[in-house]
Design a protein around this motif. Structure first.
Motif, PDB file in Angstrom:
ATOM      1  N   LYS A  45      38.117  72.973  78.978  1.00  0.00           N
ATOM      2  CA  LYS A  45      39.828  73.902  78.838  1.00  0.00           C
ATOM      3  C   LYS A  45      39.047  74.618  78.259  1.00  0.00           C
ATOM      4  O   LYS A  45      38.107  74.885  77.139  1.00  0.00           O
ATOM      5  N   SER A  65      39.506  62.608  75.546  1.00  0.00           N
ATOM      6  CA  SER A  65      41.135  62.885  75.205  1.00  0.00           C
ATOM      7  C   SER A  65      42.043  62.170  76.025  1.00  0.00           C
ATOM      8  O   SER A  65      42.828  61.569  75.231  1.00  0.00           O
ATOM      9  N   ARG A  66      41.079  60.672  76.840  1.00  0.00           N
ATOM     10  CA  ARG A  66      42.413  60.216  77.625  1.00  0.00           C
ATOM     11  C   ARG A  66      42.355  58.581  76.874  1.00  0.00           C
ATOM     12  O   ARG A  66      42.013  57.625  77.000  1.00  0.00           O
ATOM     13  N   VAL A  73      49.101  61.955  76.996  1.00  0.00           N
ATOM     14  CA  VAL A  73      48.994  60.940  77.911  1.00  0.00           C
ATOM     15  C   VAL A  73      48.618  61.929  79.301  1.00  0.00           C
ATOM     16  O   VAL A  73      49.780  62.093  79.533  1.00  0.00           O
ATOM     17  N   ASN A  89      44.512  66.635  83.715  1.00  0.00           N
ATOM     18  CA  ASN A  89      44.951  66.677  82.575  1.00  0.00           C
ATOM     19  C   ASN A  89      45.485  65.549  82.497  1.00  0.00           C
ATOM     20  O   ASN A  89      45.838  64.703  81.615  1.00  0.00           O
ATOM     21  N   ARG A  90      45.791  64.542  83.312  1.00  0.00           N
ATOM     22  CA  ARG A  90      46.006  63.434  83.775  1.00  0.00           C
ATOM     23  C   ARG A  90      45.083  62.326  84.020  1.00  0.00           C
ATOM     24  O   ARG A  90      45.224  61.036  84.691  1.00  0.00           O
ATOM     25  N   ILE A  91      44.229  62.851  84.626  1.00  0.00           N
ATOM     26  CA  ILE A  91      42.888  61.930  85.081  1.00  0.00           C
ATOM     27  C   ILE A  91      42.481  61.441  83.645  1.00  0.00           C
ATOM     28  O   ILE A  91      41.996  61.390  82.622  1.00  0.00           O
ATOM     29  N   GLN A  92      42.886  59.588  83.960  1.00  0.00           N
ATOM     30  CA  GLN A  92      42.320  58.879  83.270  1.00  0.00           C
ATOM     31  C   GLN A  92      40.382  58.346  82.782  1.00  0.00           C
ATOM     32  O   GLN A  92      39.557  58.242  82.417  1.00  0.00           O
ATOM     33  N   ASN A  93      39.704  58.327  84.085  1.00  0.00           N
ATOM     34  CA  ASN A  93      38.651  59.175  84.706  1.00  0.00           C
ATOM     35  C   ASN A  93      37.881  58.865  85.758  1.00  0.00           C
ATOM     36  O   ASN A  93      38.963  58.468  86.803  1.00  0.00           O
ATOM     37  N   ASN A 147      57.239  64.441  81.303  1.00  0.00           N
ATOM     38  CA  ASN A 147      55.335  64.771  81.145  1.00  0.00           C
ATOM     39  C   ASN A 147      55.449  63.222  81.250  1.00  0.00           C
ATOM     40  O   ASN A 147      54.146  63.359  80.397  1.00  0.00           O
ATOM     41  N   ARG A 148      56.245  62.167  82.180  1.00  0.00           N
ATOM     42  CA  ARG A 148      55.216  61.461  81.915  1.00  0.00           C
ATOM     43  C   ARG A 148      54.878  61.225  83.412  1.00  0.00           C
ATOM     44  O   ARG A 148      54.462  59.885  83.832  1.00  0.00           O
ATOM     45  N   GLN A 200      52.330  61.350  86.437  1.00  0.00           N
ATOM     46  CA  GLN A 200      50.425  60.435  86.411  1.00  0.00           C
ATOM     47  C   GLN A 200      50.595  61.534  87.776  1.00  0.00           C
ATOM     48  O   GLN A 200      49.206  62.028  87.274  1.00  0.00           O
ATOM     49  N   VAL A 250      35.846  67.976  86.957  1.00  0.00           N
ATOM     50  CA  VAL A 250      37.001  67.074  85.794  1.00  0.00           C
ATOM     51  C   VAL A 250      36.295  67.406  84.813  1.00  0.00           C
ATOM     52  O   VAL A 250      36.699  67.905  83.332  1.00  0.00           O
ATOM     53  N   PRO A 256      36.863  61.561  79.520  1.00  0.00           N
ATOM     54  CA  PRO A 256      37.754  62.646  79.050  1.00  0.00           C
ATOM     55  C   PRO A 256      37.739  61.919  78.105  1.00  0.00           C
ATOM     56  O   PRO A 256      38.361  60.934  78.062  1.00  0.00           O
ATOM     57  N   THR A 307      41.166  53.226  78.407  1.00  0.00           N
ATOM     58  CA  THR A 307      41.747  54.375  78.410  1.00  0.00           C
ATOM     59  C   THR A 307      42.749  54.006  78.821  1.00  0.00           C
ATOM     60  O   THR A 307      43.081  52.409  78.585  1.00  0.00           O
TER      61      THR A 307
END
Lengths: 499, 81
Positions: free
Chosen positions: A473, B23-24, B81, A418-422, A273-274, A276, A469, B21, B48
């Motif tokens: 959900k 959530s980030r 995360v 669900n891992r995209i920060q931006n 789960n870590r 990315q 993106v 997003p 983020t």
């Protein structure tokens, strides 16, 4: 365990050695300076230096105390500045038990306790006996003995462990085509610039000069360069050989364990789960041979360099990558339809890669009246631009993304939504004129994050990526289909002969 | 900005558009230098795990509201995360 205790005294030596390793360049410089100064004999420098380091090491060992009380690890350390570290059991993610050369000589181990933060290597106990390490592990973990590094206990406790290792042949290929070539070259240059005065004082240069068949300057410099390159190659060959020898990747239920290194064993544990993102790199030398290396970006768990990038597998055949990834990270979607760049982007790629090179070479050519061979460089740059253009592509499907691009090596990144920060879409004035854009995705990795960029996409595609993106959900399921006029490609495209 | 994403646009010559997003989002700051304070303005900084983004020189009151709004949404859109 409930009272403060010290490490094994060997920790002092190991600390001193790690100080030497950390300041190697400085020490070499000092030695060279020392060797040339008249006032101090050379041996004094070395002896004094070692004595000093040993004293520092012993002091460090003396001042380092640890205890575990009520599920909390408490470490006191530091010679002058006292540092108190409290680490509660709930925050412990992974406990790694490893052993370096010195530790192995004395039958000791090193314990690394990692938390989720990026300074995860802060809690480390350098040298203690295996029994104590086991006890720490037991006290700090609820589900005890889950990942004790020891082989005997491991195989009996773990359910379903898949293990991959690197065959000798692949290791040799990896070492001889390693990309650390450039780094090796720069290290060599530094060392050379330090010892160059010594060499020129001796008769070595003249000796080499005499030994050469024809004595033009050109041939002389050419040989020097060749010697340099060979040395750099050897350096990178052996450093890769030593750091990736004995490579093994163990896939467990919740985490994977990567062990590598011949003399110094390195061990990295990455919980699933870590993870990315995953990216596959095809280096310039490795690509024609059909080899790739697989890397992963993780939040918080990196190697010592501070980035979160970890080598998941140092060398694997291009045709076997998908198989490997299916085994290791089955949750990633690996094949999807993608889009390559429009034809009008090619011109920008060629222009970008050649512009500076030509701007630099043309004046040089006329002022210094260089050899005509210099025009080979822009041609290579042109080829490079074309390769970059060929490599660039994006793909998306139900919240999974593939970004493919090339700087020197060709990289194919697999990213889940669900891992995209931006995500950013950028347009420069020229791109706006041609209706193109640059898309960039950031994921968390180490303490600074990592970005994947594809330049000069069709503008529409950039915005579609953004919408992709954005989809909420729940109403996940739809994905905008590709239109017919898009230039399609099957990603990652490793099975095609053309690539 | 809505309850799921922050959408930033900027740039005169080179145009940037960034989507974060909620959530980030790790944390949100407002910042004020002496010059901004003189004009009653503040800068909102959104961090983020990988990057930081700025919304420069908003009206002080609006900046506060934006910050609170983001932190509220971010808490709602909770996720690992």
């Amino acid at each position: 365990m409930f009272d403060f205790q010290r490490q094994h005294p060997v920790a002092a030596v190991s600390r001193a050695l790690s100080l030497i390793k950390g300041n190697l360049i400085t020490i070499i410089v000092f030695l060279v300076v020392g060797a040339r100064s008249e006032s101090f004999p050379f041996l004094w420098w070395i002896g004094g230096g070692f004595a000093f380091l040993l004293i520092v090491g012993v002091a460090n060992w003396w001042r380092f105390l640890f205890k575990i009380e009520e599920g909390e690890l408490h470490i006191k350390s530091g010679i002058f500045v006292r540092k108190n570290l409290y680490l509660s059991k709930d925050r412990v993610q992974v406990i790694d038990i490893t052993s370096g050369v010195i530790q192995r000589l004395f039958g000791l181990v090193r314990v690394d306790i990692q938390t989720a933060g990026s300074t995860s290597r802060a809690a480390a106990i350098d040298a203690i006996s295996l029994e104590k390490a086991r006890e720490i592990n037991r006290l700090l973990r609820d589900e005890d003995v889950e990942s004790v590094a020891d082989e005997q206990s491991e195989s009996s406790v773990e359910t379903e462990v898949k293990e991959f290792s690197l065959p000798l042949k692949e290791l040799l290929v990896a070492a001889s085509t390693s990309g650390s070539f450039g780094i090796a070259l720069s290290i060599l240059a530094t060392v050379f610039s330090q010892i160059e005065p010594l060499i020129s004082e001796s008769e070595l240069f003249e000796y080499v000069f005499e030994a050469l068949p024809s004595q033009t300057d050109f041939v002389f410099f050419f040989t020097v360069i060749v010697i340099f390159v060979v040395f750099a190659w050897l350096l990178s060959f052996f450093s890769t050989l030593f750091s990736y020898g004995n490579f093994s990747l163990k896939v467990k239920e919740k985490e994977m364990v990567i062990t590598r290194g011949i003399f110094e064993k390195k061990r990295v544990t990455v919980p699933y789960n870590r993870i990315q993102a995953i990216h596959v790199a095809e280096g310039l030398i490795r690509q024609p041979l059909g080899y790739t290396s697989v890397h992963l970006e993780s939040a918080g768990y990196g190697d010592e360099t501070g980035t979160g990038s970890i080598v998941l597998f140092p060398l694997v055949k291009r045709s076997e990558v998908l198989e490997l990834l299916n085994d290791v990270v089955p949750s990633y979607q690996k094949e999807m339809e993608g889009v390559v760049l429009p034809k009008r982007a090619l011109r920008r790629y060629l222009f970008r890669s050649t512009f500076f090179v030509i701007a630099a070479i043309v004046p040089l050519y006329f002022w210094l009246s260089l050899n005509n061979w210099i025009w080979l460089i822009p041609v290579l740059a042109l080829l490079w631009g074309w390769l970059k253009y060929r490599a660039a592509a994006v793909g998306w499907n139900n919240g999974a993304f593939i970004f493919r691009s090339r700087s020197l090596s060709k990289s194919t990144a697999f990213i889940n939504r669900n891992r995209i920060q931006n995500i950013s879409v950028t347009q420069s004035p020229f791109q706006r004129w041609r209706n193109l854009c640059t898309a960039e995705i950031h994921v968390a990795s180490g303490d600074r994050g990592k970005s994947f960029i594809v330049r000069d996409l069709e503008k529409e595609i950039g915005y579609r990526l953004m919408r992709e993106v954005k989809i909420k959900k729940g109403s996940d399921e739809y994905s905008e289909p590709l239109q017919n006029d898009d230039r399609k490609a099957n990603l990652p495209g490793w099975n095609q002969a053309a690539n | 900005m809505d309850s799921n994403e922050i959408d930033l646009k900027r740039g005169v010559l080179v145009k940037y558009r960034t989507l974060i997003p909620l959530s980030r989002v790790q944390h949100v700051d407002t910042r004020q230098g002496p010059l901004l304070r003189w004009f009653n303005l503040a800068t909102v900084t959104i961090s983020t795990a990988a990057t930081t983004h700025e919304i420069p020189a908003l009206d002080f009151v609006i900046a506060d509201r934006v910050r609170d709004q983001i932190s509220k949404y971010a808490r709602l859109a909770e996720e690992d995360v």
